[in-house]
Design a protein around this motif. Structure first.
Motif, short mmCIF file in Angstrom:
data_model
loop_
_atom_site.label_atom_id
_atom_site.label_comp_id
_atom_site.label_asym_id
_atom_site.label_seq_id
_atom_site.Cartn_x
_atom_site.Cartn_y
_atom_site.Cartn_z
N VAL A 90 26.16 -4.77 26.49
CA VAL A 90 27.10 -5.79 26.99
C VAL A 90 28.53 -5.44 26.57
N LEU A 93 29.83 -2.79 28.83
CA LEU A 93 30.21 -3.29 30.16
C LEU A 93 31.59 -3.96 30.12
N TYR A 94 31.86 -4.71 29.07
CA TYR A 94 33.19 -5.32 28.94
C TYR A 94 34.25 -4.24 28.73
N HIS A 97 35.18 -2.86 32.10
CA HIS A 97 36.10 -3.76 32.80
C HIS A 97 37.50 -3.68 32.21
N THR A 108 38.95 -10.48 28.95
CA THR A 108 38.03 -9.37 28.72
C THR A 108 38.14 -8.85 27.30
N LEU A 484 29.75 -10.31 34.12
CA LEU A 484 29.14 -8.98 34.13
C LEU A 484 28.19 -8.75 35.29
N GLY A 488 24.68 -7.26 33.82
CA GLY A 488 24.81 -7.91 32.51
C GLY A 488 23.81 -9.03 32.32
#
Length: 810
Positions: A90, A93-94, A97, A108, A484, A488
């Motif tokens: 996770v 993934l952030y 972004h 974010t 996400l 996500g």
């Protein structure tokens, strides 16, 4: 030898250090309102990532890293590894972004910092669970955390502890029957009620599991010991006379020992007299009044805090979690009734008394009431415990009926008091339906990876279908989906499935509090509180700690008994026909498997040292990035708070500029600073901030305001329309935009530019028409969800007349 002792001492030191960080996270969550506001967490996160970097540096240097008993991962179940890996996924993934173009760079970044905290906390708490000292510390800190949360809230009601927002007041009967609800340090009753339900169910099922163990009287226990002694002595005699039947006799001894363990399930001390072949068993009674009181002690404050929160969602999810687990563990129904009857009755009495007073009582009477009901709950609970454990037949049935009557009376007293909120229509429930529909429509715009952190908070004004007030989507799963995407959300669901599987298989009594988190987070914004995530990772660590503790205890008892029986049989029997031959074989196999497992782990460590070093380097890089971001954000927040408290305008501008230099992603700072500047400087600040938050309605409106005082009506109309698209149910913006067009039309007319003046007047009339159509369309839906009071204002009607007068000049 000195090096070995040094490595062991350093390993012990880092275990204590990890446990201290776990405790610090719990303390920080209590002091910082449950880790809800990320801006308050920045200084804490700076220190946190510094400490995590120190641990990683310790690993990188290599001191103690070859100690398999401490750092080995071969004994960690696969579900625990999933729980540890998903937060890192996770976080990644952030990070993706953040490196791209998220909807909100500030949001974010905040989520990156949060998940860095969650990932490191999950690792630390699970690491502590694998060590004997560490598991004792996290178990104790769990109980201390729950008691602090509940008692601080109850003492705040009594006026002993000063918590400004511990009680949430409301004039709406749909929100609160009495007008006051207990919110504790979290300042939100629903989330506080969910946390109290988590702690209550954990202790309630722990007490029920403690009750379910059958206890025999001392007379029966002594008689049982004599029977075992006679059987073992007779077995030895038979074996001495019939050496050829050694294997069968040995099996009989093992079966007798097994039956004794199953019958009493107690801690046993086996003493063996080798001379005459007698085996005596001394069973130590572990059940005591003090132990029962310790298990009953937290139930009353947890139950009282849960009821005073008046959270229907927390009540319902707690009931559903209990029902789901009791369907699988029906033997816990009777113990649970006996354990919770007295605390629930006392909590219901306290709830009715304090609710009648609007959660406002004098300190001394409030403390006396709290202490009296707590003492009564403990004494009555202890009496029920003793009667339920010692009674049998009709007496036991009577005790259970009494306990069930107590639960019924407590439930009836509470439900009668809040029946209007339960049976009547609820605007909050229907409002959640609007949130969910709008969130699904917004999620469809970026279904796979979402749009970055705090997507709903940044775009709900543009996505809402009705003029409601709700910067939270009231569903943790939808929030993850928006941030996400399905990738996500699938990772989070996998982690929850792994955690649930671990709890169900190893320690089922921890499953109810876990189900409360899973269920209540679906209908409220619990996951916006960092405390909820800490508890979510804490529960699997508690299960892992209890599983490891029982496994080690069982292994120790197995080795002790097998060695004792071996020595006893070897005194009279040939070694080749020992009664414990099977046990010796099993023990040797277990030791060999452990040796093989350790050897396999050592081979992995020798084959992949560079890979492990790479993992530590990557984790250290993450910590370094997060430390830098949290430090920059903390500095920016510090200068912003100083600027807000400063009266001098020049000093305020200087502080805001320093704040924006440290954290250029803060749109709030950019808006405040732009209002203190004029001309091109103000526009430049806003343009730079729009690069980090391109769809921020506040920034767009500030740009519209700057252009409405310029000579460019086209640019002004563009920014007005853009701002209204991002916040269409805002009366003030519609009126101000129409007034701006009227003002620019008059200015152009005074300059003699009739064409541009006519364009400005036409644009103002068009805005007015759109405003009126939207108001009429919204009025046709009713006033139920018109929380922002979106309607035609008197100023809009006045502007309509002024536009008509100005248009008549042409």
């Amino acid at each position: 030898m000195w090096n070995v002792n040094k490595a062991r001492s350093l390993d012990s030191l880092i275990i204590y250090f990890s446990a201290a960080l776990v405790i610090a996270a719990g303390v920080g969550a209590c002091l910082l309102r449950g880790f809800f506001f990320t801006e308050e967490m920045y200084p804490f996160l700076v220190l946190w990532f510094v400490m995590c970097s120190a641990i990683l540096l310790y690993l990188y240097i290599g001191v103690g890293k070859w100690r398999g008993s401490v750092w080995g991962i071969s004994g960690v179940p696969i579900v625990v590894r999933i729980i540890l890996i998903v937060p890192l996924l996770v976080l990644s993934l952030y990070l993706i972004h953040w490196l791209g173009e998220p909807l909100s760079a500030q949001g974010t970044m905040n989520e990156m910092l949060r998940w860095g905290l969650y990932a490191s906390f999950a690792f630390l708490v699970c690491f502590c669970a694998l060590n004997r000292v560490g598991r004792q510390l996290i178990i104790a800190s769990w109980s201390i955390l729950g008691m602090f949360l509940s008692m601080s809230a109850l003492l705040a009601v009594c006026g002993v502890v000063e918590l400004p927002f511990a009680v949430a007041y409301s004039n709406s009967s749909e929100v609160s029957i009495t007008g006051a609800r207990l919110a504790g340090v979290m300042e939100y009753p629903n989330a506080f009620g969910a946390v109290m339900a988590i702690f209550l169910l954990e202790r309630l099922f722990a007490a029920a599991a403690y009750y379910v163990t059958p206890q025999k009287s001392a007379k029966k226990r002594v008689a049982g010991e004599r029977v075992i002694g006679r059987e073992c002595k007779q077995t030895g005699q038979e074996y001495a006379g019939e050496g050829l039947r050694s294997n069968e006799t040995g099996s009989k001894c093992v079966e007798v020992e097994r039956r004794s363990e199953k019958k009493w399930s107690k801690c046993e001390t086996v003493s063996v007299n080798v001379g005459d072949g007698r085996v005596g068993v001394e069973q130590l009674e572990t059940v005591s009044t003090a132990a029962a009181l310790l298990r009953l002690l937290p139930l009353f404050p947890y139950a009282a805090a849960l009821l005073l929160s008046e959270s229907r969602g927390a009540w319902l999810t707690a009931a559903c979690a209990c029902a789901a687990v009791l369907l699988l563990k029906r033997q816990l129904i009777a113990p649970l009734l006996a354990a919770g009857a007295a605390p629930m009755v006392a909590a219901a009495l306290l709830y009715r008394q304090l609710a009648r007073a609007g959660l406002a009582v004098e300190p001394l009477p409030g403390l006396l009431l709290l202490a009296g009901l707590w003492a009564g709950a403990l004494l009555a609970g202890l009496w029920l415990y003793r009667r339920q454990r010692s009674a049998a037949g009709s007496a036991r049935a009577a005790m259970l009926a009494l306990a069930a009557a107590g639960w019924t009376a407590a439930g009836t007293a509470v439900l009668l008091h809040v029946r209007e909120r339960i049976t009547g229509p609820s605007s909050t429930v229907s409002a959640r339906g609007l949130f969910y529909r709008d969130a699904w429509r917004l999620a469809a715009e970026a279904p796979w990876l979402g749009r970055g952190g705090e997507t709903w908070r940044s775009s709900y004004l543009a996505a809402q279908s009705r003029p409601y007030v709700g910067s939270q989507v009231h569903s943790g799963y939808l929030d993850i989906l928006l941030n996400l995407g399905f990738v996500g959300l699938a990772a989070i669901l996998l982690m929850l499935l792994a955690a649930g599987w671990l709890l169900a298989k190893s320690v089922p009594r921890l499953l109810p509090p876990f189900l409360v988190i899973v269920l209540h987070s679906a209908v409220d914004f619990d996951w916006s509180y960092g405390l909820i995530w800490l508890l979510l990772f804490w529960l699997p660590a508690l299960a892992l700690a209890e599983y490891k503790q029982e496994y080690q205890s069982a292994t120790t008892r197995f080795i002790t008994k097998s060695s004792l029986i071996t020595h006893s049989a070897s005194a009279t029997l040939p070694p080749a026909h020992s009664p414990s031959a099977n046990l010796q074989t099993m023990h040797s196999t277990s030791v060999n498997m452990q040796t093989m497992d350790s050897a396999f782990a050592n081979r992995l460590n020798s084959v992949y040292p560079y890979f492990r070093g790479l993992l530590i380097t990557v984790a250290g890089s993450f910590c370094l990035v997060l430390f830098v971001l949290s430090f920059q954000a903390a500095q920016g927040e510090r200068y912003y708070r100083q600027a807000v408290q400063t009266v001098d305008s020049l000093e305020k501008v200087s502080l805001l500029q320093q704040s924006l230099a440290w954290n250029p992603r803060s749109s709030r700072t950019a808006i405040v600073l732009s209002r203190l500047l004029t001309g091109e400087k103000s526009v430049r600040i806003l343009r730079q901030s729009l690069q980090y938050s391109p769809e921020n309605p506040g920034l767009s409106w500030e740009m519209a305001g700057r252009w409405m005082y310029s000579d460019d009506p086209v640019a002004a109309l563009y920014w007005v329309r853009r701002s209204l698209r991002l916040d269409k149910y805002n009366n003030a913006k519609w009126v101000k935009g129409i007034e701006g067009m009227l003002m620019m039309g008059r200015k152009k007319l005074a300059e003699g530019n009739r064409k541009e003046a006519m364009n400005c007047i036409a644009s103002g009339n068009e805005l007015l028409r759109q405003y009126r159509v939207l108001v009429e369309f919204e009025a046709s839906k009713g006033e139920q969800h018109n929380d922002r009071k979106f309607h035609m204002t008197e100023q809009a009607d006045d502007l309509s007349r002024r536009l008509s007068v100005l248009a008549s000049r042409f």
